[in-house]
Motif scaffolding. Structure first.
Motif, mmCIF file in Angstrom:
data_model
loop_
_atom_site.group_PDB
_atom_site.id
_atom_site.type_symbol
_atom_site.label_atom_id
_atom_site.label_comp_id
_atom_site.label_asym_id
_atom_site.label_seq_id
_atom_site.Cartn_x
_atom_site.Cartn_y
_atom_site.Cartn_z
ATOM 1 N N ILE A 158 0.861 -1.179 0.000
ATOM 2 C CA ILE A 158 0.000 0.000 0.000
ATOM 3 C C ILE A 158 0.902 1.234 0.000
ATOM 4 N N THR A 159 0.708 2.126 -0.957
ATOM 5 C CA THR A 159 1.519 3.329 -1.067
ATOM 6 C C THR A 159 0.855 4.473 -0.310
ATOM 7 N N LEU A 160 1.593 5.060 0.628
ATOM 8 C CA LEU A 160 1.094 6.178 1.422
ATOM 9 C C LEU A 160 2.031 7.372 1.257
ATOM 10 N N SER A 161 1.495 8.559 1.492
ATOM 11 C CA SER A 161 2.282 9.776 1.414
ATOM 12 C C SER A 161 2.526 10.308 2.822
ATOM 13 N N ASP A 162 3.814 10.466 3.172
ATOM 14 C CA ASP A 162 4.185 10.989 4.480
ATOM 15 C C ASP A 162 4.945 12.291 4.276
ATOM 16 N N GLU A 163 4.614 13.305 5.072
ATOM 17 C CA GLU A 163 5.201 14.625 4.864
ATOM 18 C C GLU A 163 6.693 14.662 5.140
ATOM 19 N N ARG A 164 7.228 13.712 5.883
ATOM 20 C CA ARG A 164 8.654 13.695 6.191
ATOM 21 C C ARG A 164 9.433 12.743 5.305
ATOM 22 N N VAL A 190 5.797 6.197 0.719
ATOM 23 C CA VAL A 190 6.297 5.001 1.402
ATOM 24 C C VAL A 190 5.331 3.848 1.141
ATOM 25 N N GLU A 191 5.825 2.626 1.321
ATOM 26 C CA GLU A 191 5.016 1.429 1.096
ATOM 27 C C GLU A 191 4.941 0.606 2.379
ATOM 28 N N ILE A 192 3.744 0.102 2.674
ATOM 29 C CA ILE A 192 3.557 -0.775 3.827
ATOM 30 C C ILE A 192 2.743 -1.989 3.406
ATOM 31 N N ARG A 193 2.859 -3.035 4.173
ATOM 32 C CA ARG A 193 2.030 -4.240 4.033
ATOM 33 C C ARG A 193 1.409 -4.550 5.383
ATOM 34 N N ALA A 194 0.319 -5.300 5.375
ATOM 35 C CA ALA A 194 -0.336 -5.659 6.636
ATOM 36 C C ALA A 194 -1.000 -7.020 6.487
ATOM 37 N N PHE A 195 -1.133 -7.725 7.622
ATOM 38 C CA PHE A 195 -1.860 -8.991 7.638
ATOM 39 C C PHE A 195 -2.427 -9.201 9.032
ATOM 40 N N GLY A 196 -3.373 -10.138 9.130
ATOM 41 C CA GLY A 196 -4.008 -10.406 10.418
ATOM 42 C C GLY A 196 -5.063 -11.488 10.295
ATOM 43 N N THR A 197 -6.007 -11.506 11.219
ATOM 44 C CA THR A 197 -7.078 -12.495 11.250
ATOM 45 C C THR A 197 -8.418 -11.800 11.455
ATOM 46 N N THR A 218 -8.977 2.930 4.554
ATOM 47 C CA THR A 218 -8.961 3.413 5.938
ATOM 48 C C THR A 218 -7.605 3.984 6.327
ATOM 49 N N VAL A 219 -6.525 3.260 6.021
ATOM 50 C CA VAL A 219 -5.199 3.751 6.399
ATOM 51 C C VAL A 219 -4.818 4.982 5.582
ATOM 52 N N GLY A 220 -5.328 5.048 4.348
ATOM 53 C CA GLY A 220 -5.048 6.227 3.536
ATOM 54 C C GLY A 220 -5.704 7.473 4.088
ATOM 55 N N GLU A 221 -6.941 7.323 4.615
ATOM 56 C CA GLU A 221 -7.662 8.467 5.163
ATOM 57 C C GLU A 221 -7.250 8.786 6.601
ATOM 58 N N ALA A 222 -6.596 7.836 7.270
ATOM 59 C CA ALA A 222 -6.187 8.075 8.658
ATOM 60 C C ALA A 222 -5.143 9.191 8.744
ATOM 61 N N ASN A 223 -4.273 9.274 7.718
ATOM 62 C CA ASN A 223 -3.266 10.342 7.642
ATOM 63 C C ASN A 223 -2.396 10.396 8.902
ATOM 64 N N LEU A 224 -1.986 9.220 9.386
ATOM 65 C CA LEU A 224 -1.118 9.146 10.561
ATOM 66 C C LEU A 224 0.345 9.240 10.139
ATOM 67 N N PRO A 225 1.221 9.713 11.028
ATOM 68 C CA PRO A 225 2.655 9.583 10.752
ATOM 69 C C PRO A 225 2.996 8.108 10.539
ATOM 70 N N ILE A 226 3.870 7.833 9.599
ATOM 71 C CA ILE A 226 4.100 6.458 9.165
ATOM 72 C C ILE A 226 4.517 5.544 10.307
ATOM 73 N N GLU A 227 5.276 6.062 11.292
ATOM 74 C CA GLU A 227 5.747 5.200 12.374
ATOM 75 C C GLU A 227 4.641 4.805 13.336
ATOM 76 N N LEU A 228 3.465 5.475 13.278
ATOM 77 C CA LEU A 228 2.388 5.178 14.225
ATOM 78 C C LEU A 228 1.482 4.040 13.765
ATOM 79 N N TYR A 229 1.569 3.634 12.507
ATOM 80 C CA TYR A 229 0.710 2.548 12.041
ATOM 81 C C TYR A 229 1.016 1.244 12.774
ATOM 82 N N ALA A 230 2.302 0.943 12.921
ATOM 83 C CA ALA A 230 2.682 -0.291 13.619
ATOM 84 C C ALA A 230 2.459 -0.183 15.114
#
Length: 377
Positions: free
Chosen positions: A118-124, A128-135, A177-189
């Motif tokens: 997933i490609t996200l835009s971070d102001e700093r 950037v690209e992230i991946r996610a998985f879960g249940t 959802t993660v695209g609209e959250a607009n969080l700093p990239i380090e806060l997703y994890a």
């Protein structure tokens, strides 16, 4: 036994008088009660066990839905089917209808994940690209809607058949959802619990529209490239530490690395010079903490003064901060087209990042050192 009695027994045995389903699997969501062209006897007994629902369908139309319990199939217990069949005054003969048993228990530990980054835009850090998985866990909340909209005429519908659809739905809604959250990239994890709750709330209407309830949704991990992780860790340290001290430390490390690569006498001399520079810098860092002024270090007889530290440059490439590098290394990067005249450059003492073409000592990279033509004779 006479011929008439044998025919009567044969006809009686063709009628179904008990309608039930014993589930011996752990992945079946819906099962069609097979009659093998037999008809259901008037007054037959319907047995619906806990964790089940029975759905009657007449010629593709949803009729009656039964929750757990035991029922005698009569006009009183089949009001909608009675209307569809036109039994105004009751019926005494066997009837035909498709009967589906639906598992309404919770299906747990279903896996999901993003197939592509997933490609996200971070102001700093830029793009950037992230991946996610879960249940996740789900159950059928509206058996009638689920049979009509999803199962159709499938005689044995398993959770494998629905999982591909649900995983695609989850990945799409998670990306939004993660695209609209607009969080700093380090806060997703670091905020997977809060993000999981938000995603479940966003996805719930999509599940409900087909008769399914999303009961649990967990994000187990949000991953990113190792290079990005290193940058985030470095950024966090810079944010906590004094920038001037960190720059001096980086300079010392760069000189040490250069000395190790040179080898021989020159490398030893460079290493010695680095040692003096580092000692001076560390002494300067400790002076405020020790209180008062420290006496100037005495130069040992016969030992040359420490070599001056080279100017170190940081540069931006592919949206990320790189460096530090020396003047010569920066020149080589320009020659190899890793950077260009518009690349952003920063060194200690500069207030902001500046294009290479606007840094005075770097203008020599651009040419312009060729003498003008001779005057005409």
């Amino acid at each position: 036994m006479g011929l008439f009695d044998k025919i009567k027994e044969k006809l009686t045995n063709e009628f179904i008088d008990i309608v039930e389903w014993l589930d011996y699997t752990d992945d079946t969501i819906a099962h069609r009660f097979e009659r093998y062209q037999n008809e259901i006897k008037n007054g037959a007994k319907l047995i619906v066990r806990e964790g089940q629902a029975a759905v009657f369908v007449n010629e593709g139309q949803l009729a009656d839905v039964f929750t757990p319990g035991s029922y005698d199939l009569t006009t009183q217990n089949l009001p909608i089917l009675t209307t569809l069949k036109g039994w105004k005054y009751g019926f005494n003969s066997p009837f035909k209808a498709e009967v589906y048993f639906v598992n309404t228990h919770l299906f747990t530990d279903e896996k999901w994940g993003t197939k592509n980054p997933i490609t996200l835009s971070d102001e700093r850090f830029g793009l950037v690209e992230i991946r996610a998985f879960g249940t996740y866990a789900f159950k059928v909340s509206d058996p009638g809607k689920f049979i009509i909209d999803i199962v159709g005429t499938d005689s044995n519908f398993t959770n494998f058949e629905i999982n591909e659809h649900l995983k695609s739905l989850i990945a799409t809604r998670f990306t939004d959802t993660v695209g609209e959250a607009n969080l700093p990239i380090e806060l997703y994890a670091a905020n997977t619990s809060e993000l999981s709750e938000t995603c479940q709330e966003v996805m719930q209407p999509e599940f409900t529209s087909v008769g399914i309830s999303l009961e649990r949704f967990y994000i187990e991990n949000v991953s990113m490239p190792e290079e990005l992780k290193k940058e985030i860790f470095e950024y966090s340290r810079i944010d906590k530490l004094d920038l001037d001290k960190l720059t001096k430390f980086k300079t010392a490390k760069a000189i040490e690395a250069a000395a190790a690569n040179e080898g021989g006498t020159a490398g030893a001399g460079m290493g010695m010079g680095m040692g003096f520079v580092l000692a001076q810098q560390m002494g300067g860092m400790m002076s405020p903490q020790m209180g008062g002024q420290q006496p100037m270090q005495q130069q040992a007889p016969g030992v040359p003064p420490p070599m001056p530290a080279q100017t170190q440059y940081f540069y931006a490439a592919n949206g990320t901060q790189q460096g530090p590098v020396s003047f010569e290394q920066l020149k080589a990067l320009f020659a190899s087209r890793t950077i260009n005249r518009d690349s952003l450059i920063w060194k200690q003492g500069m207030a902001n990042w500046t294009a290479l073409k606007d840094v005075e000592e770097l203008k020599s990279f651009l040419g312009g050192n060729t003498p003008p033509p001779l005057p005409q004779q």
